[in-house]
Design an enzyme around this catalytic site. Sequence first.
Site, PDB file in Angstrom:
ATOM      1  N   ASP A  23       0.829  -1.142   0.083  1.00 39.30           N
ATOM      2  CA  ASP A  23       0.022   0.021  -0.181  1.00 39.30           C
ATOM      3  C   ASP A  23       0.877   1.087  -0.105  1.00 39.30           C
ATOM      4  OD1 ASP A  23      -2.112   1.530   0.040  1.00 39.30           O
ATOM      5  OD2 ASP A  23      -3.183   0.639   1.497  1.00 39.30           O
TER       6      ASP A  23
HETATM    7  C1  BGC Z   1      -4.906   3.252   0.092  1.00 34.79           C
HETATM    8  C2  BGC Z   1      -5.458   2.036  -0.744  1.00 34.79           C
HETATM    9  C3  BGC Z   1      -5.020   2.722  -2.275  1.00 34.79           C
HETATM   10  C4  BGC Z   1      -3.894   3.313  -2.461  1.00 34.79           C
HETATM   11  C5  BGC Z   1      -3.710   4.148  -3.731  1.00 34.79           C
HETATM   12  C6  BGC Z   1      -3.805   4.117  -0.035  1.00 34.79           C
HETATM   13  O1  BGC Z   1      -3.875   5.181   0.782  1.00 34.79           O
HETATM   14  O2  BGC Z   1      -4.901   2.611   1.543  1.00 34.79           O
HETATM   15  O3  BGC Z   1      -6.424   1.513  -0.862  1.00 34.79           O
HETATM   16  O4  BGC Z   1      -5.117   1.719  -3.348  1.00 34.79           O
HETATM   17  O5  BGC Z   1      -3.698   4.380  -1.586  1.00 34.79           O
HETATM   18  O6  BGC Z   1      -4.365   5.156  -4.109  1.00 34.79           O
END
Ligand code: BGC
Length: 723
Positions: free
Chosen positions: A264
């Site tokens: 993530d």
């Molecule tokens: C979130 C994810 C997301 C990623 C990319 C993160 O802050 O937890 O769900 O896919 O950002 O945008």
Amino acid sequence: MIHYQFTHLSEEIRARVDALLAQMTLEEKIGQMNQVTPHWTSDLEAQLRTGQIGSILGIIDPTEINRFQRIAVQESRLGIPLLIGNDVIHGYRTVFPIPLAEACTWDPALQEQASRVAAAEAAACGTDWIFAPMVDICRDPRWGRIAEGAGEDPFLGRAMARARVRGFQSAGLPGRRRIVACPKHYVAYGAAEAGRDYNSTDPSERTLRDVYLPPFKAAFDEGAGTTMSAFNEIGGIPATANSFTLKRVLREEWGFADMLVVSDYNAIAELVAHGIAADLKEAARKAIMAGVDMDMMSFAYIRHLADLVREGSVPEAAIDAAVRRILALKFALGLFDHPYIDEMLPAQVILHPEHRALALEVARRSMVLLKNDGLLPLRVAPTSKIALIGPLADDHAAPLGCWAWMGRPEDVESVLDGFQACLPAGIELDHVRGCAVWRDPFEEFGRAEAAARAADVAVLVLGEDAHMSGEARSRAYLDLPGRQQALLERVLTTGTPTVVVLMSGRPLVLTPWIDRVNAVLQAWHGGIRAGRAVAEILLGQVNPSGKLSVTFPRALGQVPIYYAHKNTGRPLQGTGTLQFADPFWSRYIDEENEPCFPFGYGLSYTTYRYDNLQIETPVVEMGGTLRVSATVTNTGTMAGEEVVQLYVRDLVGSVTRPVKELKGFQRIALAPGESVRVSLAVPADELGFHGPDNRYVVEPGAFRVWIGPNSVEGLEGEFELRA
Ligand code: BGC
């Protein structure tokens, strides 16, 4: 619908990958493992030319995507195309209801179509990789990200996860493009303590395996080719450095050796804050050794992996394994053969009338009628006056929900728009905002009261705006925010019959006022057609059929609350503890144990009767199938759709078992007076759980089974599972 599988790759692709890998320098390999967003990256183009970036996230402009792709393909030494990843959580430009609401349709086929529409629009605009479905089970509505998932139940969660993967990875998307899904956040992110986002989780291995892992397994079995390692720690080991979940379970037990794992956003760097790495370099080592193939926005791999390999603390074979997965996916998506997008395509695909029609259908089926004393559907006469009150009645942003950054308020039909489109001419509609959602002192209670007093019915549209749920939007209170309850109280002083339409990204606590209103429709954040669907339902043009994908608590102190809880040694009602008098039961002294509304619950404008339960297989052999049937009759005067649900309880196990578990469901349509015989089948293999040694076991013994309209009502029978 046919869909692509990206979990197990062909020999042809493996051969192409090997040939390419053999030409790559260590730096070029590590470049493939680096995912960045242009917004925070200087010299992006220079880095593309030198092969330092394998994937970009967070870009949606097709011209820009083609420009970056051209640099990667035509100006870098090996010409490896980029993977473009984006969050397409509940639609692209055609925004659908939030996933928690979509799950309330209990309609996987519809969910598949909605996901296909999202994929079609995303693909047309240049996305290759969708960071969804979000399959985190969540039993705590304080957590803002409960909005993004399918709710509290692993069985419903698995059905929705499979449907969404099939839809996203559909064949025949515009421009011959392919999309790969990314079920996330692996794993247990939804178990955040106290519902506070990013907080620690500590599920037992059994709960991890019985509750949190199954939707991932279902999504991977359906062919999802990637996953995202979560932010949270799991019992002391952050998910992004967790070789138990990432290697042992994912790769060894389940056999997904080709699955691409991306971290993530910044999650590798956050291993330092978690306190298991002293610096970014150690974080990089821990993440790659645990099985994270691609670094989303930590710059840990690009800065440190080469040194770690040269020093001998990371074997180059670990890098090769990760890069193989990345390249294989790029081949499987067809990016080497068709790297560019047709920039004329988006205009033909985005917000296509069929997409908008589907968004309306999903919105209609996702809304849940929680209470109705007979006021609904509204019976409007030519002289009727309706007061439409509340901060969300004409809001064009809230229905977009928490994760719809391609969505635009101008695409949204508010409830006011919906009423204007659906009401017969001549009906007087008085709209008063009344107050703000929260954090704003605006108030016009006097006008609201006057409008309600002059009307035959008051419709209040209350709840949360789009920014009150989603990532980093945990709440410590679950009541109506701001001055909204005060507004409602003021309207109630008029005695005018009152309907509350709730827009929210989570279950709210409705107990302080629900007994005093005539009807409540849970409309969630319903996407671009939300207001239209609300108006159609309130006016009886559509019969509501949504059923809750999550329990509504009576009080904040009951949270976490979910239907599939354990019995405990001192259940409030039951045997075994009779020597103890009140209050030595598992209960609260100041509140009931029961929720306000249970999982699976939802009313209709018609009524259904369940009878003639038949346990067709009173004895089920191991490897066999449980079959249970019942007759469902529409006993009202309106056609409707009912979601028939099957629950079981394993009475005695080698470990304690939930008091009820969903094991089957079916949506049926019934004309007034019509009866349908519904037969539900559950393979015996579905009746197992993770036993004392955390291995999956299906144990013989006695079970109870229910067929009914929700998780608390239903016809009850018994069967035996025999060895
Ligand atoms: C979130 C994810 C997301 C990623 C990319 C993160 O802050 O937890 O769900 O896919 O950002 O945008």
